[in-house]
Design an enzyme around this catalytic site. Sequence first.
Site, PDB file in Angstrom:
ATOM      1  N   ALA A 172     -44.687   6.636 -21.965  1.00 23.07           N
ATOM      2  CA  ALA A 172     -43.406   6.608 -21.773  1.00 23.07           C
ATOM      3  C   ALA A 172     -42.564   7.836 -21.213  1.00 23.07           C
ATOM      4  O   ALA A 172     -42.632   8.842 -21.889  1.00 23.07           O
ATOM      5  CB  ALA A 172     -42.921   6.296 -23.267  1.00 23.07           C
TER       6      ALA A 172
ATOM      7  N   THR B 125     -40.903  21.344 -24.093  1.00 22.03           N
ATOM      8  CA  THR B 125     -40.521  22.719 -23.744  1.00 22.03           C
ATOM      9  C   THR B 125     -40.567  23.446 -25.019  1.00 22.03           C
ATOM     10  O   THR B 125     -39.996  23.187 -26.034  1.00 22.03           O
ATOM     11  CB  THR B 125     -39.240  22.494 -23.000  1.00 22.03           C
ATOM     12  OG1 THR B 125     -39.355  21.519 -21.725  1.00 22.03           O
ATOM     13  CG2 THR B 125     -38.884  23.921 -22.616  1.00 22.03           C
TER      14      THR B 125
ATOM     15  N   ARG C 264     -27.755  16.649 -20.601  1.00 25.06           N
ATOM     16  CA  ARG C 264     -27.692  16.805 -18.906  1.00 25.06           C
ATOM     17  C   ARG C 264     -26.820  17.529 -18.242  1.00 25.06           C
ATOM     18  O   ARG C 264     -27.486  18.397 -17.280  1.00 25.06           O
ATOM     19  CB  ARG C 264     -27.592  14.855 -18.516  1.00 25.06           C
ATOM     20  CG  ARG C 264     -28.686  14.229 -18.811  1.00 25.06           C
ATOM     21  CD  ARG C 264     -28.559  12.950 -18.615  1.00 25.06           C
ATOM     22  NE  ARG C 264     -29.842  12.150 -18.750  1.00 25.06           N
ATOM     23  CZ  ARG C 264     -30.092  10.934 -19.167  1.00 25.06           C
ATOM     24  NH1 ARG C 264     -29.048  10.035 -19.314  1.00 25.06           N
ATOM     25  NH2 ARG C 264     -31.259  10.404 -19.231  1.00 25.06           N
TER      26      ARG C 264
ATOM     27  N   SER D 236     -20.788   9.788 -20.184  1.00 25.50           N
ATOM     28  CA  SER D 236     -22.256   9.333 -19.714  1.00 25.50           C
ATOM     29  C   SER D 236     -22.188   9.252 -18.386  1.00 25.50           C
ATOM     30  O   SER D 236     -23.220   9.732 -17.966  1.00 25.50           O
ATOM     31  CB  SER D 236     -22.366   8.008 -20.564  1.00 25.50           C
ATOM     32  OG  SER D 236     -23.765   7.649 -20.169  1.00 25.50           O
TER      33      SER D 236
ATOM     34  N   GLY E 205     -38.152  32.473   6.511  1.00 22.44           N
ATOM     35  CA  GLY E 205     -39.470  32.472   7.169  1.00 22.44           C
ATOM     36  C   GLY E 205     -40.555  33.000   6.107  1.00 22.44           C
ATOM     37  O   GLY E 205     -40.925  32.611   5.105  1.00 22.44           O
TER      38      GLY E 205
ATOM     39  N   GLU F 160     -34.950  15.722 -18.711  1.00 14.76           N
ATOM     40  CA  GLU F 160     -33.796  15.170 -19.165  1.00 14.76           C
ATOM     41  C   GLU F 160     -33.268  13.780 -18.046  1.00 14.76           C
ATOM     42  O   GLU F 160     -32.220  13.848 -18.168  1.00 14.76           O
ATOM     43  CB  GLU F 160     -32.647  16.129 -19.255  1.00 14.76           C
ATOM     44  CG  GLU F 160     -32.734  17.244 -20.057  1.00 14.76           C
ATOM     45  CD  GLU F 160     -32.640  16.727 -21.616  1.00 14.76           C
ATOM     46  OE1 GLU F 160     -31.636  16.336 -22.095  1.00 14.76           O
ATOM     47  OE2 GLU F 160     -33.748  16.634 -22.234  1.00 14.76           O
TER      48      GLU F 160
ATOM     49  N   GLN G 144     -34.367   9.298 -10.147  1.00 15.37           N
ATOM     50  CA  GLN G 144     -34.220   7.924 -10.092  1.00 15.37           C
ATOM     51  C   GLN G 144     -33.789   7.182 -11.266  1.00 15.37           C
ATOM     52  O   GLN G 144     -32.862   6.572 -11.112  1.00 15.37           O
ATOM     53  CB  GLN G 144     -35.597   7.435  -9.817  1.00 15.37           C
ATOM     54  CG  GLN G 144     -36.306   7.618  -8.481  1.00 15.37           C
ATOM     55  CD  GLN G 144     -36.984   9.196  -8.458  1.00 15.37           C
ATOM     56  OE1 GLN G 144     -37.015   9.990  -9.496  1.00 15.37           O
ATOM     57  NE2 GLN G 144     -37.293   9.774  -7.128  1.00 15.37           N
TER      58      GLN G 144
END
Length: 404
Positions: free
Chosen positions: A139, A169, A258, A331, A357, A381, A385
């Site tokens: 998952a 984390t 988020r 949301s 560079g 989080e 996609q």
Amino acid sequence: MNLETPKKFLPLVGQAHQVAEEIFRPVSRKYDQEEHAYPRELDMLAALLDGMNDGSDMGGGAGAGGVRRQEGNGDEIRNGSNMSTALGIMELCWGDVGLLLSMPRQGLGNSAIASVANDEQLERFRGKWAAMAITEPEAGSDSAAIRTTAEYDERTGEYVLNGEKIYVTSGERADLVVVWATLDRSKGRAAIKSFVVERSNPGMKLDRLEHKLGIRASDTAAFILDNCRVPRENLLGSPEVDVKRGFAGVMQTFDNTRPLVAAMAVGLTRACLEQTKELLAEAGVEVDYDKPAQSQHAAAAEYLSMEADYEAARLLTMEATWMADNSKPNSLQASYAKAKAGRTCVDVALRCVRLCGARGYGEELLLEKWARDGKILDIFEGTQQIQLLIIARQLLGKSSQELR
């Protein structure tokens, strides 16, 4: 809606920037190279920052600490803890993302607790460092596919957790771990709940620490949950499985966290842009804001394009936090901010390395490190996609079953 930095938060922003410049930046390379070494410089700093976040219910400072929605009278316009936390994060991640994630009591688990805990739990867990354990080998992006189980033992009044969690984390260093588990896999998303597990719990065993591309100062742990017993008082939210409400209880956390991850990306993006602008100036390339991009040096035109993306990401992040502070459903805006800021951070960091560079690619400067650090901000989080899926579902009015 005024998305300029509120005057009352200017002292916080100044303090956070000072911390980033004088503490984070000087040791950034050291802890990138000494992966898994705990940054001792952060202990005293964390104590000082505990009071920086205006109105935080979990005592979090200017990091990824707790944020909580508060009901207002509907007329008052509030700039509160969501916005102040995001502003602090932007400054600290201008210094170093991995060090921010290593700060005691600034874990994303703190945000989970602050979002859904009751008053008794808020008081009991106050001042503790909480990590978040969602992802599993089976998952990843689909949080609803969680297989870790939680069975209630009526004899002892405890939940018994079994499963595996990865990519946690600050999992090794935290005091608490907020574990997502399902009460009944046959009931799908609605049965997923979050449990606060003491890090010292013998049923939660550290399996390994991951070696990573970026944010190497932050420890990322994997755990095995083997008959891990958790008091029922440590369940966040209701124990009832409400099929109609579904996943909303635990997912409420993401509406707050988020935008905080978006803020991390905004801070890191700004660091890349400022460093690149300095190097371009050294090379004799000046960015002129009064001239059309196409009439300027190609490097200056590319810089202006990157800066426009940065500004869009920053404003979307500010909007999402403002909405949370004012008890407005955010949301969709949280996913807008996370998607835009995460993608912009990765894109800008790599383009800055290219523009600069050899100096951008080498270890003389921090640009190459920022390019490595930035990738995680487009992943955790909720990946790029997944954010685009969430946005599409909301705009089209489709369910997760209708639009996969």
